[in-house]
Scaffold this motif. Structure first.
Motif, mmCIF file in Angstrom:
data_model
loop_
_atom_site.group_PDB
_atom_site.id
_atom_site.type_symbol
_atom_site.label_atom_id
_atom_site.label_comp_id
_atom_site.label_asym_id
_atom_site.label_seq_id
_atom_site.Cartn_x
_atom_site.Cartn_y
_atom_site.Cartn_z
ATOM 1 N N ARG A 170 -45.435 14.706 15.653
ATOM 2 C CA ARG A 170 -46.367 13.855 16.119
ATOM 3 C C ARG A 170 -46.833 12.728 15.251
ATOM 4 O O ARG A 170 -46.971 11.393 15.474
ATOM 5 C CB ARG A 170 -47.888 14.525 16.705
ATOM 6 N N TYR A 171 -47.066 13.036 13.927
ATOM 7 C CA TYR A 171 -47.493 12.115 13.001
ATOM 8 C C TYR A 171 -46.795 12.257 11.732
ATOM 9 O O TYR A 171 -46.088 13.260 11.431
ATOM 10 C CB TYR A 171 -48.925 12.502 12.732
ATOM 11 N N LYS A 172 -46.591 11.107 10.931
ATOM 12 C CA LYS A 172 -46.107 11.101 9.567
ATOM 13 C C LYS A 172 -47.211 11.417 8.828
ATOM 14 O O LYS A 172 -47.809 10.565 8.435
ATOM 15 C CB LYS A 172 -45.180 9.950 9.316
ATOM 16 N N PRO A 173 -47.119 12.808 8.030
ATOM 17 C CA PRO A 173 -48.223 12.928 7.221
ATOM 18 C C PRO A 173 -48.101 12.408 5.762
ATOM 19 O O PRO A 173 -46.985 12.027 5.270
ATOM 20 C CB PRO A 173 -48.362 14.488 6.969
ATOM 21 N N THR A 174 -49.203 12.410 5.021
ATOM 22 C CA THR A 174 -49.144 11.960 3.537
ATOM 23 C C THR A 174 -49.767 13.009 3.036
ATOM 24 O O THR A 174 -50.210 13.942 3.228
ATOM 25 C CB THR A 174 -50.025 10.683 3.334
ATOM 26 N N GLY A 175 -49.451 13.250 1.573
ATOM 27 C CA GLY A 175 -49.923 14.463 0.960
ATOM 28 C C GLY A 175 -48.876 15.289 0.293
ATOM 29 O O GLY A 175 -47.729 14.804 0.217
ATOM 30 N N THR A 176 -49.186 16.524 0.105
ATOM 31 C CA THR A 176 -48.113 17.643 -0.412
ATOM 32 C C THR A 176 -48.404 19.051 0.233
ATOM 33 O O THR A 176 -49.317 19.250 0.675
ATOM 34 C CB THR A 176 -48.453 17.718 -1.987
ATOM 35 N N ILE A 177 -47.205 19.760 -0.155
ATOM 36 C CA ILE A 177 -47.302 21.236 -0.002
ATOM 37 C C ILE A 177 -46.788 21.546 -1.157
ATOM 38 O O ILE A 177 -45.672 21.234 -1.703
ATOM 39 C CB ILE A 177 -46.297 21.509 1.304
ATOM 40 N N SER A 178 -47.314 22.506 -1.703
ATOM 41 C CA SER A 178 -46.870 23.180 -3.065
ATOM 42 C C SER A 178 -46.812 24.826 -2.617
ATOM 43 O O SER A 178 -47.587 25.424 -2.118
ATOM 44 C CB SER A 178 -48.286 22.978 -3.917
ATOM 45 N N ILE A 179 -45.756 24.963 -3.408
ATOM 46 C CA ILE A 179 -45.238 26.691 -3.271
ATOM 47 C C ILE A 179 -44.888 27.168 -4.547
ATOM 48 O O ILE A 179 -44.250 26.522 -5.433
ATOM 49 C CB ILE A 179 -43.875 26.515 -2.444
ATOM 50 N N ASP A 180 -45.614 28.082 -4.735
ATOM 51 C CA ASP A 180 -45.578 28.826 -5.874
ATOM 52 C C ASP A 180 -45.258 30.559 -5.718
ATOM 53 O O ASP A 180 -46.236 30.972 -5.557
ATOM 54 C CB ASP A 180 -46.924 28.659 -6.832
ATOM 55 N N LYS A 181 -44.196 30.753 -5.999
ATOM 56 C CA LYS A 181 -43.863 32.337 -5.778
ATOM 57 C C LYS A 181 -44.225 32.485 -4.263
ATOM 58 O O LYS A 181 -43.494 32.209 -3.263
ATOM 59 C CB LYS A 181 -44.518 33.259 -6.691
ATOM 60 N N ASP A 182 -45.042 33.545 -4.035
ATOM 61 C CA ASP A 182 -45.525 33.975 -2.686
ATOM 62 C C ASP A 182 -46.790 33.190 -2.118
ATOM 63 O O ASP A 182 -47.386 33.522 -1.052
ATOM 64 C CB ASP A 182 -45.832 35.424 -2.818
ATOM 65 N N GLU A 183 -47.241 31.993 -2.663
ATOM 66 C CA GLU A 183 -48.294 31.316 -2.455
ATOM 67 C C GLU A 183 -47.871 29.865 -1.814
ATOM 68 O O GLU A 183 -47.094 29.269 -2.657
ATOM 69 C CB GLU A 183 -49.406 31.217 -3.330
ATOM 70 N N MET A 184 -48.696 29.249 -0.926
ATOM 71 C CA MET A 184 -48.383 27.964 -0.474
ATOM 72 C C MET A 184 -49.733 27.206 -0.363
ATOM 73 O O MET A 184 -50.655 28.189 0.391
ATOM 74 C CB MET A 184 -47.510 28.035 0.916
ATOM 75 N N SER A 185 -49.815 26.121 -0.684
ATOM 76 C CA SER A 185 -50.978 25.169 -0.585
ATOM 77 C C SER A 185 -50.608 24.044 0.252
ATOM 78 O O SER A 185 -49.763 23.244 -0.155
ATOM 79 C CB SER A 185 -51.709 24.969 -1.969
#
Length: 170
Positions: free
Chosen positions: A131-146
């Motif tokens: 629906r939308y083109k987001p800005t920002g980030t997704i961070s993945i470190d081992k078994d965790e995601m932010s």
């Protein structure tokens, strides 16, 4: 705007009156059980009912049963990672009674990511719903995601899916 304010004052008055009657009834029953000669102070009952009405309306208006589940599901599909987050969302209220019922439904959002570690910029993220083109980030470190995504370039309108998740591989 003035009409909306008048409606809000009317609703607060009605809710305070209902709380007043309920508290007066309960105080009368308890008072008669403890001391039959005790009279209930109407000013104290009104003050307590106004406080109870205010706190309950504040809770109804400014809290939400919507929440994100803490687990995100990740699976590899032909070299692209499919990440799904799930949570509860509040049904849209189209009448006053529905607004107070605060019913929820389960919703999900799926992202397609190029890799399963590090910081992934918004231009690398694809939403399946798109629906939308987001800005920002997704961070993945081992078994965790932010997830820290926004609907616009100024980062003022955050996704309701933002937060920290535990990854579960499928």
């Amino acid at each position: 705007m003035a009409l909306l304010l008048m409606i809000a004052v009317l609703l607060l008055s009605l809710w305070t009156w209902i709380c007043y009657l309920l508290i007066k009834f309960i105080a009368g029953i308890i008072g008669n059980l403890l001391n039959p000669n005790l009279t209930v102070n109407n000013t104290a009952v009104f003050a307590v009912s106004f406080f109870v009405a205010g706190i309950s309306l504040y809770f109804i208006l400014f809290s939400t049963p919507a929440k994100n589940y803490k687990t995100a599901y990740i699976e590899n599909q032909q070299g692209v990672l499919k990440v799904t987050v799930k949570g509860k969302r509040v049904l849209m209220a189209h009448d006053p009674i529905s607004a107070f019922l605060r019913q929820t439904y389960e919703d999900s959002l799926t992202f397609l990511l190029p890799r399963n570690k590090g910081v992934i910029q918004s231009n690398e993220i694809k939403e399946l719903q798109g629906r939308y083109k987001p800005t920002g980030t997704i961070s993945i470190d081992k078994d965790e995601m932010s997830i820290k995504l926004y609907y616009d370039n100024e980062q003022t309108d955050p996704y309701s899916w933002n937060g920290k998740y535990n990854l579960q591989f499928r």
